[in-house]
Design a protein around this motif. Sequence first.
Motif, PDB file in Angstrom:
ATOM      1  N   MET A 544      26.576   6.495  13.788  1.00  0.00           N
ATOM      2  CA  MET A 544      27.917   6.330  13.215  1.00  0.00           C
ATOM      3  C   MET A 544      28.072   7.148  11.938  1.00  0.00           C
ATOM      4  O   MET A 544      29.169   7.625  11.629  1.00  0.00           O
ATOM      5  CB  MET A 544      28.168   4.840  12.965  1.00  0.00           C
ATOM      6  N   MET A 545      26.992   7.334  11.194  1.00  0.00           N
ATOM      7  CA  MET A 545      27.030   8.218  10.025  1.00  0.00           C
ATOM      8  C   MET A 545      27.320   9.651  10.450  1.00  0.00           C
ATOM      9  O   MET A 545      28.177  10.334   9.871  1.00  0.00           O
ATOM     10  CB  MET A 545      25.699   8.146   9.279  1.00  0.00           C
ATOM     11  N   VAL A 546      26.615  10.128  11.479  1.00  0.00           N
ATOM     12  CA  VAL A 546      26.839  11.482  11.975  1.00  0.00           C
ATOM     13  C   VAL A 546      28.261  11.620  12.503  1.00  0.00           C
ATOM     14  O   VAL A 546      28.941  12.629  12.250  1.00  0.00           O
ATOM     15  CB  VAL A 546      25.801  11.821  13.064  1.00  0.00           C
ATOM     16  N   ASN A 547      28.726  10.616  13.226  1.00  0.00           N
ATOM     17  CA  ASN A 547      30.085  10.652  13.769  1.00  0.00           C
ATOM     18  C   ASN A 547      31.134  10.760  12.671  1.00  0.00           C
ATOM     19  O   ASN A 547      32.140  11.470  12.816  1.00  0.00           O
ATOM     20  CB  ASN A 547      30.326   9.395  14.608  1.00  0.00           C
ATOM     21  N   GLN A 548      30.906  10.061  11.562  1.00  0.00           N
ATOM     22  CA  GLN A 548      31.885  10.061  10.474  1.00  0.00           C
ATOM     23  C   GLN A 548      31.790  11.304   9.587  1.00  0.00           C
ATOM     24  O   GLN A 548      32.807  11.879   9.198  1.00  0.00           O
ATOM     25  CB  GLN A 548      31.711   8.812   9.610  1.00  0.00           C
ATOM     26  N   PHE A 549      30.585  11.764   9.274  1.00  0.00           N
ATOM     27  CA  PHE A 549      30.437  12.772   8.228  1.00  0.00           C
ATOM     28  C   PHE A 549      30.203  14.189   8.738  1.00  0.00           C
ATOM     29  O   PHE A 549      30.350  15.143   7.969  1.00  0.00           O
ATOM     30  CB  PHE A 549      29.285  12.376   7.292  1.00  0.00           C
ATOM     31  N   LYS A 550      29.844  14.375   9.984  1.00  0.00           N
ATOM     32  CA  LYS A 550      29.512  15.724  10.453  1.00  0.00           C
ATOM     33  C   LYS A 550      30.718  16.654  10.414  1.00  0.00           C
ATOM     34  O   LYS A 550      30.581  17.857  10.120  1.00  0.00           O
ATOM     35  CB  LYS A 550      28.950  15.665  11.878  1.00  0.00           C
ATOM     36  N   ALA A 586      21.515  14.106   2.418  1.00  0.00           N
ATOM     37  CA  ALA A 586      21.046  13.246   1.334  1.00  0.00           C
ATOM     38  C   ALA A 586      20.392  11.980   1.889  1.00  0.00           C
ATOM     39  O   ALA A 586      19.421  11.467   1.312  1.00  0.00           O
ATOM     40  CB  ALA A 586      22.209  12.882   0.418  1.00  0.00           C
ATOM     41  N   TYR A 587      20.927  11.480   3.020  1.00  0.00           N
ATOM     42  CA  TYR A 587      20.344  10.297   3.668  1.00  0.00           C
ATOM     43  C   TYR A 587      19.223  10.661   4.640  1.00  0.00           C
ATOM     44  O   TYR A 587      18.664   9.787   5.294  1.00  0.00           O
ATOM     45  CB  TYR A 587      21.432   9.516   4.421  1.00  0.00           C
ATOM     46  N   LYS A 588      18.935  11.997   4.715  1.00  0.00           N
ATOM     47  CA  LYS A 588      17.865  12.509   5.571  1.00  0.00           C
ATOM     48  C   LYS A 588      18.104  12.171   7.049  1.00  0.00           C
ATOM     49  O   LYS A 588      17.181  11.785   7.779  1.00  0.00           O
ATOM     50  CB  LYS A 588      16.504  12.002   5.107  1.00  0.00           C
ATOM     51  N   TYR A 589      19.370  12.314   7.470  1.00  0.00           N
ATOM     52  CA  TYR A 589      19.719  12.082   8.869  1.00  0.00           C
ATOM     53  C   TYR A 589      19.978  13.417   9.553  1.00  0.00           C
ATOM     54  O   TYR A 589      20.754  14.237   9.063  1.00  0.00           O
ATOM     55  CB  TYR A 589      20.965  11.198   8.990  1.00  0.00           C
ATOM     56  N   SER A 590      19.327  13.611  10.680  1.00  0.00           N
ATOM     57  CA  SER A 590      19.543  14.833  11.456  1.00  0.00           C
ATOM     58  C   SER A 590      20.910  14.787  12.116  1.00  0.00           C
ATOM     59  O   SER A 590      21.359  13.737  12.580  1.00  0.00           O
ATOM     60  CB  SER A 590      18.453  14.973  12.529  1.00  0.00           C
ATOM     61  N   TYR A 591      21.577  15.934  12.187  1.00  0.00           N
ATOM     62  CA  TYR A 591      22.907  15.956  12.781  1.00  0.00           C
ATOM     63  C   TYR A 591      23.089  17.136  13.724  1.00  0.00           C
ATOM     64  O   TYR A 591      24.209  17.476  14.110  1.00  0.00           O
ATOM     65  CB  TYR A 591      23.992  16.001  11.700  1.00  0.00           C
ATOM     66  N   GLU A 592      21.982  17.773  14.124  1.00  0.00           N
ATOM     67  CA  GLU A 592      22.113  18.893  15.039  1.00  0.00           C
ATOM     68  C   GLU A 592      22.562  18.391  16.409  1.00  0.00           C
ATOM     69  O   GLU A 592      22.359  17.225  16.764  1.00  0.00           O
ATOM     70  CB  GLU A 592      20.796  19.659  15.155  1.00  0.00           C
ATOM     71  N   ASP A 593      23.144  19.272  17.171  1.00  0.00           N
ATOM     72  CA  ASP A 593      23.639  18.935  18.504  1.00  0.00           C
ATOM     73  C   ASP A 593      22.495  18.401  19.367  1.00  0.00           C
ATOM     74  O   ASP A 593      21.395  18.945  19.389  1.00  0.00           O
ATOM     75  CB  ASP A 593      24.261  20.170  19.167  1.00  0.00           C
ATOM     76  N   GLY A 594      22.750  17.357  20.079  1.00  0.00           N
ATOM     77  CA  GLY A 594      21.766  16.764  20.973  1.00  0.00           C
ATOM     78  C   GLY A 594      20.982  15.632  20.358  1.00  0.00           C
ATOM     79  O   GLY A 594      20.381  14.826  21.086  1.00  0.00           O
ATOM     80  N   LYS A 595      20.958  15.533  19.026  1.00  0.00           N
ATOM     81  CA  LYS A 595      20.189  14.466  18.393  1.00  0.00           C
ATOM     82  C   LYS A 595      20.788  13.089  18.693  1.00  0.00           C
ATOM     83  O   LYS A 595      20.064  12.119  18.937  1.00  0.00           O
ATOM     84  CB  LYS A 595      20.145  14.695  16.881  1.00  0.00           C
ATOM     85  N   MET A 596      22.139  13.038  18.694  1.00  0.00           N
ATOM     86  CA  MET A 596      22.786  11.756  18.940  1.00  0.00           C
ATOM     87  C   MET A 596      22.459  11.227  20.345  1.00  0.00           C
ATOM     88  O   MET A 596      22.291  10.025  20.552  1.00  0.00           O
ATOM     89  CB  MET A 596      24.295  11.869  18.762  1.00  0.00           C
ATOM     90  N   TRP A 597      22.350  12.145  21.307  1.00  0.00           N
ATOM     91  CA  TRP A 597      22.057  11.707  22.672  1.00  0.00           C
ATOM     92  C   TRP A 597      20.587  11.311  22.822  1.00  0.00           C
ATOM     93  O   TRP A 597      20.239  10.523  23.690  1.00  0.00           O
ATOM     94  CB  TRP A 597      22.449  12.798  23.661  1.00  0.00           C
ATOM     95  N   GLU A 598      19.757  11.847  21.973  1.00  0.00           N
ATOM     96  CA  GLU A 598      18.375  11.360  21.931  1.00  0.00           C
ATOM     97  C   GLU A 598      18.355   9.912  21.466  1.00  0.00           C
ATOM     98  O   GLU A 598      17.636   9.078  22.025  1.00  0.00           O
ATOM     99  CB  GLU A 598      17.549  12.224  20.982  1.00  0.00           C
ATOM    100  N   TRP A 599      19.141   9.615  20.431  1.00  0.00           N
ATOM    101  CA  TRP A 599      19.246   8.234  19.958  1.00  0.00           C
ATOM    102  C   TRP A 599      19.849   7.337  21.038  1.00  0.00           C
ATOM    103  O   TRP A 599      19.469   6.177  21.182  1.00  0.00           O
ATOM    104  CB  TRP A 599      20.096   8.172  18.689  1.00  0.00           C
ATOM    105  N   PHE A 600      20.804   7.897  21.774  1.00  0.00           N
ATOM    106  CA  PHE A 600      21.424   7.145  22.873  1.00  0.00           C
ATOM    107  C   PHE A 600      20.360   6.723  23.893  1.00  0.00           C
ATOM    108  O   PHE A 600      20.333   5.582  24.348  1.00  0.00           O
ATOM    109  CB  PHE A 600      22.496   8.009  23.539  1.00  0.00           C
ATOM    110  N   GLY A 601      19.468   7.640  24.241  1.00  0.00           N
ATOM    111  CA  GLY A 601      18.392   7.318  25.180  1.00  0.00           C
ATOM    112  C   GLY A 601      17.453   6.264  24.631  1.00  0.00           C
ATOM    113  O   GLY A 601      17.005   5.376  25.368  1.00  0.00           O
ATOM    114  N   ILE A 602      17.153   6.357  23.327  1.00  0.00           N
ATOM    115  CA  ILE A 602      16.289   5.350  22.706  1.00  0.00           C
ATOM    116  C   ILE A 602      16.954   3.981  22.743  1.00  0.00           C
ATOM    117  O   ILE A 602      16.307   2.960  23.027  1.00  0.00           O
ATOM    118  CB  ILE A 602      15.945   5.748  21.261  1.00  0.00           C
TER     119      ILE A 602
END
Length: 625
Positions: A544-550, A586-602
């Motif tokens: 949700m951080m990536v969705n809001q700030f990317k 700053a929050y050390k969250y990755s936001y490159e393409d495909g990372k969110m779908w990796e989290w989705f699988g997890i």
Amino acid sequence: MAEKDLEKLPDDLFTNNDVQSFSWLDINVTVKDRKSKEPLTILDSCSGYAQAGQLVALMGPSGSGKTTLLNVLANRSQSPWTGYTKVNSRSIGRKELREISGYVEQDDALVGSLTVRETIDFSAKLALNGLTKGARQAMTDSLIAAFGLRQQENTVIGTPIRKGISGGQKRRVSVASQLVASPKVLFLDEPTSGLDSAASYEVMKLVSDIAKKHHLIIIASIHQPSTTTFELFDSLLLLSRGRTCYFGPVRNVTTYFDQVAPIPVLTNPAEFLLDLVNTDFDASERLQTKADLVTVQSHWRSSEAYHSLQSGLAKSEYAASATLPATDTRTGQPVRLDLPFILLHRNWIKSYRDLLTYGTRIAMYTGLAILMGTVWLRLDYVQSSIQPFVNALFFGGAFMSFMAVAYVPSIIEDLQTLKKEHANGLYGPLSFMVANFLIGIPWLLLITLIFSVITYWLSNFRVAADGFWLWVLWLFLDLLAAESLVVLISAIVPIFVVALAAIAFANGLWMSVGGFLVPMDTLNVFWKYVFHYIDYQAYVFQAMMVNQFKKTTYSCERLGGSEYYCMYPSDLQADGKIRGTAVLEAYKYSYEDGKMWEWFGIMLGIIVGYRLLGYLALWVRTRGF
């Protein structure tokens, strides 16, 4: 119940009823006393038998072992026991016994939001495979009529917030729900508990008539029946401290005890006998008799009734004309793939009728959405709003998850139903888990949509269609994981207060190690590597951080002239703006393409993992019943 009502039961309801006798020999149960750690005898050499068409009473004061004996006879005892249970002169195993028997528990574990007709009909669907809809409805109609429930057939059983049928009617529904499976042997645990004298007689008279009409064997534990109810039984096994004080015909009770402690005229024999063998109080003072428990039990061992029992057991052992078939009509059938869908149908009815299942949660989440939307109301895209945006994302995901504890009462009720119906051989934990997961999907999606429509636009999160639907997706996964955790913990400890406390603790743990309250570079390595990476709330928050700030930018404060103060430096600082990706860095969250779908699988893996662990917990628990 009028005799003509029993004629409404079809003659083929109990087809192939070839069980002529049921006997038990030298049943012993010994456990370890929790305080003294010494062996404690619960049952000591109990024997008895029942013939087809008989109603047998197991009676004794509290703690005498009657419920333990009933559970042993039904092969449901949690304690180790020795001895034998036999049907038609041969020993019978747990699986085979459950195929020919039914068990009505003391507490009516019925689904309160179902009607009387639906309760019996679903029992028929679960118990009988291949029966046509017309035949099933005819059987249900017959049982409803025979049990005098025609006027209540469309009345719900009753929930904590919705009045239903009476206690006596619930008992009748419980018995009818077992009879629909055509058992040959029926076990009843305190069938008159909580009923007045008239209702007790009504229930037991019907049970007695059915036993005689259809040649069933019915064994019931009972506590202090009225005289008229007591006389409905054919045989009595009287227990005290796990030992037999009498076994034989009820009609011979008065004659037998005339030799030990005569039963006064105009006295309820059942009440007198319970007082006589009750060791918690001095019976001699109350009953004006010098007989004590030792006298009663020693007289039994030397009595003619004792020798009659041995003779009856011998006849049951050697003279049974019928032999129990190796398989029952339900044995050897293919795996029933329809069971999860039958349970799904029943769960669907419960879910929209019982407000405690999902209705209350919808109201709770709607209230939370209004609260969140009005507290974080229309946040501007300036740097002073960055932290409130982050806080809102954490609050929304964490408290959506935390409030899943409201599902605990409903799932524990379902687990009680599973315990009863699995013990009666209707279905297993796999069918239960599949149906439970599927029924939650539409309701959790509805909750997510209601919450999102209110909160997302009130708080002014990223205005874009993809932003909204990604928000919905991650909150939906959050709720799926939270509910799966509730099911897992409740399956391990199906006790309301304990489950509630454990789930609250788990949610507190996930909030603490998710990466918001304590940054990842500060979090203790133990909590980081042991719990953070299995914390579903952490993946929801990151996504949700990536969705809001990317894809968003924020205005900086102007210091004067062309200079700006930007809390998060980025390539847009010269223009007085902060690129949202700088916040993610700053929050050390990755936001490159495909990372969110990796989290989705997890997340999917965590949800499936919770469900598999929940199934394993149920499989282990149901092995004992």
